[in-house]
Write an enzyme that holds these catalytic residues in place. Structure first.
Site, PDB file in Angstrom:
ATOM      1  N   SER A  24       0.776  -0.960  -0.156  1.00  0.00           N
ATOM      2  CA  SER A  24      -0.063  -0.218  -0.117  1.00  0.00           C
ATOM      3  C   SER A  24       0.512   1.242   0.157  1.00  0.00           C
ATOM      4  O   SER A  24       1.697   1.467  -0.938  1.00  0.00           O
ATOM      5  CB  SER A  24      -1.322   0.041   1.070  1.00  0.00           C
ATOM      6  OG  SER A  24      -1.649   1.054   1.392  1.00  0.00           O
ATOM      7  N   HIS A  66      -7.312  -5.920  -0.507  1.00  0.00           N
ATOM      8  CA  HIS A  66      -6.308  -5.241  -0.333  1.00  0.00           C
ATOM      9  C   HIS A  66      -5.112  -6.385   0.505  1.00  0.00           C
ATOM     10  O   HIS A  66      -4.347  -5.796   0.123  1.00  0.00           O
ATOM     11  CB  HIS A  66      -6.216  -3.468   0.483  1.00  0.00           C
ATOM     12  CG  HIS A  66      -5.580  -2.844   0.439  1.00  0.00           C
ATOM     13  ND1 HIS A  66      -5.313  -2.389  -0.806  1.00  0.00           N
ATOM     14  CD2 HIS A  66      -4.966  -2.485   1.463  1.00  0.00           C
ATOM     15  CE1 HIS A  66      -4.713  -1.374  -0.631  1.00  0.00           C
ATOM     16  NE2 HIS A  66      -4.288  -1.149   1.336  1.00  0.00           N
ATOM     17  N   ASP A 115     -10.001  -5.871  -4.860  1.00  0.00           N
ATOM     18  CA  ASP A 115      -8.802  -5.152  -3.666  1.00  0.00           C
ATOM     19  C   ASP A 115      -9.996  -3.720  -4.203  1.00  0.00           C
ATOM     20  O   ASP A 115     -10.329  -3.011  -4.865  1.00  0.00           O
ATOM     21  CB  ASP A 115      -8.468  -4.725  -3.736  1.00  0.00           C
ATOM     22  CG  ASP A 115      -7.302  -3.837  -2.943  1.00  0.00           C
ATOM     23  OD1 ASP A 115      -8.229  -2.943  -2.784  1.00  0.00           O
ATOM     24  OD2 ASP A 115      -6.139  -3.879  -3.421  1.00  0.00           O
TER      25      ASP A 115
END
Length: 305
Positions: free
Chosen positions: A153, A285, A257
């Protein structure tokens, strides 16, 4: 709007120490060794809190104490870079344990997150670059001149910047859940999660509230505001840096995601030289957590090549 709805559902003075010091200072003969042991024990515990996923320590970066966890006695070093609001223990427990049989695995609480506080996180225009520099400084402080990176991320974005800036140090790169730019659809998704109590999932709240307490909402507001600021500056995060990478790169993604849709990992795989892409068809995610065993095996095999 559909994406915003989907992401909203998804995110949804110690007395004993003082006594021991006074005993030593007064020249007490009753139990000087015990008092010294107490002092040493307290000093050790203040150096770094305990961790259930590895050996913990603080690394001092220019006066800022960075909380670092490492596991694995031998093998190539791998540093795991957490995402927004993330810590070594909340984001990479499964990798600190699962990759440690063949690697020296290191992770940390980024500046202003978790136990790398105070101060709390702030969001200057160069915060991704700062995270990249902090990671390299930590690895240097631990004695590693060359290392591999696993970035998730926000950590994936900073990892790309680090690999581009330090090609002599970064041997291989694994990224997932990152985005080389932000666009309006991304901003809409972040804004859909701004109110953490209303829009974050119970799992997310159970993960982060024990870490941040009342600081969670203002910190997440800061992140959402930072994304707005990037958008206002044109939206770029690391597109040019991604295209300039020279190290072998493994891009992983969850096809479902809700935070980072597939156009982002597909762009990375297409634009990073010598990159490959692996997609978890049902993944969201947190593919490294939900599919930890498969994820770790894929990463270990890539690093072994």
């Amino acid at each position: 709007m559909r994406r915003a709805t989907c992401i909203a559902r998804h995110i949804c003075t110690n007395g004993a120490l003082r006594h021991g010091a006074l005993a030593l200072a007064s020249g007490s003969r009753a139990a000087p060794s015990a008092a010294m042991a107490l002092l040493q024990s307290r000093a050790a515990s203040s150096a770094a809190p305990m961790s259930s996923v590895g050996e913990a320590q603080f690394v001092n970066l220019g006066g800022h104490k960075m909380f670092v966890v490492r596991n694995g006695a031998a093998g190539p070093p791998v540093v795991c870079m957490p995402g927004a609001m993330g810590t070594a223990e909340t984001d990479f427990a499964a990798q600190l344990k699962g990759l440690s049989s063949g690697h020296q695995v290191i992770s940390f609480d980024p500046r202003g997150y978790g136990k790398s506080r105070p101060p709390v996180r702030d969001w200057p225009a160069n915060f991704y670059e700062r995270d990249a520099d902090d990671t390299h400084a930590i690895m240097e402080a631990l004695g590693f001149k060359k290392y591999n990176i696993v970035g998730w991320s926000d950590g994936a974005n900073a990892a790309v910047l680090l690999a581009a800036k330090r090609p002599e140090a970064v041997q291989k790169l694994v990224i997932f859940g990152g985005n080389a730019w932000v666009e309006q659809a991304d901003i809409d998704s972040y804004e859909a999660t701004r109110d953490v109590k209303a829009n974050w999932s119970k799992r997310m709240l159970d993960t982060h509230l024990p870490v941040y307490g009342d600081e969670l909402q203002p910190m997440w507001d800061g992140f959402c505001d930072a994304m707005q600021a990037i958008m206002a500056r044109g939206g770029d995060i690391c597109q040019n840096e991604a295209k300039a990478l020279t190290c072998p790169t493994f891009v992983l993604a969850g096809a479902k995601d809700p935070i980072v849709p597939m156009n982002h990992p597909e762009w990375f795989a297409k634009n990073i030289p010598n990159a490959r892409l692996h997609v978890f068809p049902e993944g969201k995610h947190n593919i490294h957590i939900k599919y930890a065993n498969e994820f770790n095996k894929l990463v270990a095999n890539f690093l072994a090549e």
